[in-house]
Scaffold this active site. Structure first.
Site, PDB file in Angstrom:
ATOM      1  N   GLU A   1       0.849  -1.179   0.000  1.00  0.00           N
ATOM      2  CA  GLU A   1       0.000   0.000   0.000  1.00  0.00           C
ATOM      3  C   GLU A   1       0.884   1.228   0.000  1.00  0.00           C
ATOM      4  OE1 GLU A   1      -2.344  -0.451   3.539  1.00  0.00           O
ATOM      5  OE2 GLU A   1      -0.737   0.207   4.864  1.00  0.00           O
TER       6      GLU A   1
ATOM      7  N   HIS B   1      -3.744   3.079   7.675  1.00  0.00           N
ATOM      8  CA  HIS B   1      -2.651   2.727   8.565  1.00  0.00           C
ATOM      9  C   HIS B   1      -1.771   3.936   8.833  1.00  0.00           C
ATOM     10  CE1 HIS B   1      -2.991  -1.655   7.033  1.00  0.00           C
ATOM     11  NE2 HIS B   1      -3.570  -1.550   8.207  1.00  0.00           N
TER      12      HIS B   1
END
Length: 298
Positions: free
Chosen positions: A212, A250
């Protein structure tokens, strides 16, 4: 075979008597995991009943290790106490600590990662779903029923949700091990660590790598694949539409300027020979096609 976690693994749960610890211990046991004890200094000496299994609670990790031979711990301890919990596990000689807790301060994570590395304890996480070797053991919060079949695919992912989705889409093929390494800026086990282990595992035929935005872990993994990995690798990078400067999901998923973009990571992986899907479903189709090619050339 599997990596890091097998049917022989004996697991302690730090924070077993809390809400999350209780819920996920029950799920781990249902998946066949050998949970041999919990740790809570205030409830030492008690037993906790989980359906057909009674799990003893110990006052310390060392006491649990000495009584049961445990070699893995799963940590559900709240963030302010996580550093002490991991340090205690390391001092007790635990070989693998799976740190599920999210929201751990970065300086605490840096400290216990360095301490664990020096003492020979592998850390998975923090802020991760853990890992599962289907049919053998499940340490963490990954739903075992989404891909209960052992198989030929090894999976390493920053994202818990994408771990689940790829496992579901490829459930008919099955997995040797799926590892959710976590998406914090500092994690104990990296993509490269898992690539190394999957490359050495004779039962893993193909590796799925999920990344990511943020940081350069995927670019470093791509360079490692190009130099050291002979097995086929299929990838997916989340975050192509993420706005610059905004944390996405995150703590480590943030793009700063031109650094850490999904496009840059995709290009680096493709340059290393990794086929990269534009969606999770396309990634699954690429896996099936690549496995079909491997069968055709065998």
């Amino acid at each position: 075979m599997a990596i890091f976690l097998t049917k022989e693994s004996k697991i302690l749960v730090q924070g077993l008597t809390g809400g999350e610890g209780m819920k996920h211990t029950r799920r781990m046991l249902a998946a066949g995991t050998d949970v041999v004890g919990g740790v809570n200094p205030r409830k030492a000496g008690r037993d906790v009943d989980f359906d057909q299994r009674t799990v003893p609670v110990f006052g310390s990790v060392r006491a649990g290790v000495e009584a049961t031979g445990a070699d893995v711990t799963v940590v559900f301890v709240p963030p302010p106490f996580a550093k002490a919990a991991v340090t205690e596990a390391v001092d007790a000689g635990i070989g693998l600590a799976v740190v599920i807790t999210e929201g751990i301060p970065v300086h605490d994570a840096v400290a216990f990662h360095a301490y664990a590395k020096k003492r020979g304890t592998r850390i998975i996480g923090p802020n991760c779903p853990g890992l599962i070797s289907p049919g053998q053991s499940n340490a963490g919060i990954i739903p075992a029923d989404i891909a209960a079949k052992p198989g030929r695919i090894g999976l390493v992912s920053k994202s818990g949700t994408l771990t689940y989705q790829l496992m579901y889409e490829l459930r008919e093929i099955g997995f040797s091990t799926a590892v959710g390494i976590g998406g914090d800026p500092v994690v104990g086990t990296t993509h490269i660590d898992c690539l190394t282990a999957f490359e050495a595992d004779p039962d893993t035929e193909l590796i799925v790598l999920i990344g990511e935005i943020g940081g350069d872990a995927e670019e470093r993994a791509a360079a490692y694949v190009a130099e050291h990995v002979t097995k086929p690798v299929v990838g997916y990078v989340a975050g192509f539409t993420a706005p610059e400067g905004k944390t996405m999901g995150h703590a480590g998923a943030i793009v700063s300027g031109s650094s850490g973009t999904a496009e840059a990571k995709k290009k680096a992986l493709e340059a290393a020979g990794v086929r990269v899907g534009s969606t999770p479903s396309e990634t699954a189709r690429l896996v099936l096609a690549r496995l079909g090619e491997a069968v055709g050339t065998a």
